[in-house]
Scaffold this motif. Structure first.
Motif, short mmCIF file in Angstrom:
data_model
loop_
_atom_site.label_atom_id
_atom_site.label_comp_id
_atom_site.label_asym_id
_atom_site.label_seq_id
_atom_site.Cartn_x
_atom_site.Cartn_y
_atom_site.Cartn_z
N PRO A 1 1.18 -1.10 0.07
CA PRO A 1 0.44 -0.17 -0.72
C PRO A 1 0.98 0.90 0.05
O PRO A 1 1.89 1.04 0.68
CB PRO A 1 -0.70 -0.08 0.62
CG PRO A 1 -0.88 -1.50 1.61
CD PRO A 1 0.55 -2.13 1.07
N ILE A 2 0.49 1.93 -0.80
CA ILE A 2 1.46 3.59 -1.23
C ILE A 2 0.32 4.60 -0.94
O ILE A 2 -0.58 4.55 -2.29
CB ILE A 2 2.65 3.47 -2.38
CG1 ILE A 2 3.31 2.00 -2.87
CG2 ILE A 2 2.79 4.28 -2.38
CD1 ILE A 2 4.48 1.58 -3.31
N SER A 3 0.85 5.71 -0.44
CA SER A 3 -0.48 7.07 -1.18
C SER A 3 1.16 8.18 -0.87
O SER A 3 2.41 7.67 -1.00
CB SER A 3 -0.64 7.38 0.63
OG SER A 3 -1.79 6.99 0.73
N VAL A 4 0.58 9.45 -1.66
CA VAL A 4 1.83 9.60 -2.21
C VAL A 4 1.38 11.15 -1.40
O VAL A 4 -0.29 11.67 -0.69
CB VAL A 4 1.30 9.91 -4.14
CG1 VAL A 4 0.14 10.49 -4.18
CG2 VAL A 4 1.93 11.11 -4.40
N ASN A 5 2.34 12.14 -1.06
CA ASN A 5 2.19 13.01 -0.74
C ASN A 5 3.02 14.15 -1.10
O ASN A 5 4.10 13.63 -1.66
CB ASN A 5 2.66 13.57 0.90
CG ASN A 5 3.20 13.95 1.89
OD1 ASN A 5 4.21 14.85 1.93
ND2 ASN A 5 2.43 15.23 1.55
N GLY A 6 2.98 15.70 -1.30
CA GLY A 6 3.68 16.32 -1.62
C GLY A 6 3.24 17.71 -2.38
O GLY A 6 2.35 17.24 -4.21
N GLY A 7 2.81 18.77 -2.08
CA GLY A 7 1.91 19.64 -3.70
C GLY A 7 0.76 19.13 -3.92
O GLY A 7 0.35 19.94 -4.47
N ILE A 8 0.44 18.25 -3.11
CA ILE A 8 -1.78 18.28 -3.22
C ILE A 8 -2.01 19.35 -2.87
O ILE A 8 -1.92 19.77 -1.25
CB ILE A 8 -1.70 17.00 -2.86
CG1 ILE A 8 -0.99 15.68 -3.14
CG2 ILE A 8 -3.08 16.45 -2.80
CD1 ILE A 8 -1.03 14.48 -2.86
N GLU A 9 -3.42 20.10 -3.89
CA GLU A 9 -3.60 20.84 -3.18
C GLU A 9 -5.11 20.89 -2.69
O GLU A 9 -5.59 21.99 -2.37
CB GLU A 9 -3.27 22.34 -4.09
CG GLU A 9 -2.22 23.01 -4.05
CD GLU A 9 -1.30 23.40 -2.91
OE1 GLU A 9 -2.28 24.24 -1.82
OE2 GLU A 9 -0.16 23.74 -2.25
N SER A 10 -5.68 20.79 -3.56
CA SER A 10 -6.84 20.16 -3.33
C SER A 10 -7.85 18.39 -3.05
O SER A 10 -6.53 17.92 -3.57
CB SER A 10 -7.81 20.76 -4.35
OG SER A 10 -7.03 19.85 -5.95
N LEU A 11 -8.92 18.70 -2.90
CA LEU A 11 -9.11 16.79 -2.88
C LEU A 11 -9.46 16.67 -4.14
O LEU A 11 -9.25 15.18 -4.38
CB LEU A 11 -10.93 17.23 -1.42
CG LEU A 11 -11.49 15.95 -2.09
CD1 LEU A 11 -10.62 14.61 -1.75
CD2 LEU A 11 -13.07 16.20 -1.21
N ASP A 12 -9.74 17.75 -5.28
CA ASP A 12 -9.48 17.16 -6.77
C ASP A 12 -8.04 16.47 -7.46
O ASP A 12 -8.32 15.24 -7.38
CB ASP A 12 -10.29 18.51 -7.53
CG ASP A 12 -11.55 18.58 -7.53
OD1 ASP A 12 -12.57 17.73 -7.47
OD2 ASP A 12 -11.98 19.63 -7.94
N ALA A 13 -7.40 17.03 -6.74
CA ALA A 13 -5.90 16.44 -7.08
C ALA A 13 -5.85 15.13 -6.15
O ALA A 13 -4.87 14.62 -7.18
CB ALA A 13 -4.74 17.66 -6.52
N ALA A 14 -6.23 15.52 -5.10
CA ALA A 14 -5.64 13.84 -4.56
C ALA A 14 -7.16 12.86 -5.08
O ALA A 14 -6.24 11.37 -5.47
CB ALA A 14 -6.17 14.07 -2.65
#
Length: 330
Positions: free
Chosen positions: A204-217
């Motif tokens: 399981p991998i999540s990504v972090n960094g520079g995510i500015e909105s729920l849409d981007a997530a």
């Protein structure tokens, strides 16, 4: 599925001086399901310093993870045990912070250079607790080639028993960039993180960094990743980021309003004040509740200027809200 894997679909990043227990309680009033993280707590502070007060949290914060900093497997195992005994749902190892203070303690992002040591730490923590043990890392540091070092790193921590990996999709430059610059200057490489998920489909991998909105997530999760972690955007614009999380990512009913959040914070603040706390310790995290809305500047100004004044209570929230409403009707 591990206990926190589902809630990791959207998590709020651990941020020093920001994601304290008051911040987490506030965020929990907006989203019931997002995974919350503590500020980084060093294993030496807990094990050698006896700073158990750093483990305090409100039961309503669940699901909540404790992030640890350290590099000694035995010490991290003991700190993890303390965190699990305190009730945390997950224990996370910091392998991403680039600050000089962290480097001098031989933990944080500098550990990207010693994946075998990280694996030893993870293995020791896994033996000590039954809750998930996770790692937050960078794609590499300094002159490392992420295409080479990141898969090696993932393979080592996976074999050691790491339950979940959160990857900040930037390098950390340990020399030449400040911690603030390390959050913005090194280029983001989401594609690399997606390729790592394809290479390690069972991790399981999540990504972090520079995510500015729920849409981007959501867009990143749609590329095959298991989750996304949002940091400063969630702090500065908590309603914009968190109010849609439960319905969009967890299939739970929405319906909470900003006013509901304010009402929920009042008894919490009253209890905090009754225990000798200060109003601004809580309200400083609430300044962005109305970000982008008419009257947002007035809300921030009232809380910023008056929360430190003697005798102020949770009624200040209602005063600020009332002044906003009157401004809106002028």
């Amino acid at each position: 599925m591990k206990q926190t894997s589902q809630s990791s679909r959207l998590s709020i990043a651990p941020m020093m001086d920001w994601t304290d227990r008051h911040c987490r309680y506030f965020h929990r009033q907006i989203s019931r399901h997002a995974l919350l993280y503590t500020e980084m707590v060093t294993a030496p502070a807990l094990v050698r310093g006896g700073a158990v007060h750093l483990l305090a949290f409100d039961a309503s914060e669940h699901p909540v993870a404790l992030q640890l900093g350290g590099s000694d497997p035995a010490e991290l195992a003991e700190a993890a045990r303390m965190g699990a005994d305190a009730g945390y749902d997950e224990i996370n190892l910091n392998v991403g912070c680039p600050s000089d203070r962290v480097q001098s303690g031989t933990f944080g992002a500098v550990l990207m250079k010693t994946p075998d040591l990280v694996a030893d730490c993870v293995q020791a923590m896994k033996r000590a607790v039954s809750v998930p043990v996770t790692v937050k890392c960078r794609i590499g540091v300094d002159d490392q080639d992420p295409e080479t070092v990141l898969p090696e790193f993932i393979g080592r921590v996976k074999d050691a028993g790491c339950d979940y990996l959160i990857v900040h999709a930037r390098k950390a430059w340990l020399k030449g960039l400040s911690p603030k610059e390390n959050r913005d200057v090194p280029p983001l490489d989401y594609d690399l993180v997606v390729r790592m998920k394809e290479r390690f489909p069972d991790m399981p991998i999540s990504v972090n960094g520079g995510i500015e909105s729920l849409d981007a997530a959501e867009a990143l999760i749609a590329r095959g990743l298991d989750g996304a972690m949002i940091g400063r955007a969630a702090y500065h614009r908590p309603w914009d980021v968190l109010s849609g999380v439960d319905a969009r990512l967890f299939g739970a009913p929405a319906g909470t309003t900003r006013e509901d959040v304010i009402r929920a914070m009042r008894p919490y603040i009253d209890a905090h004040l009754a225990n000798g706390g200060k109003l601004h310790q809580v309200t400083r995290h609430m300044l962005g509740l109305f970000a982008g809305q008419p009257g947002a500047r007035l809300w921030r100004r009232v809380l910023s200027e008056q929360a430190n004044l003697p005798g102020q209570t949770s009624a200040l929230l209602d005063e600020a809200l009332d002044r906003m409403r009157r401004l809106d009707t002028v």
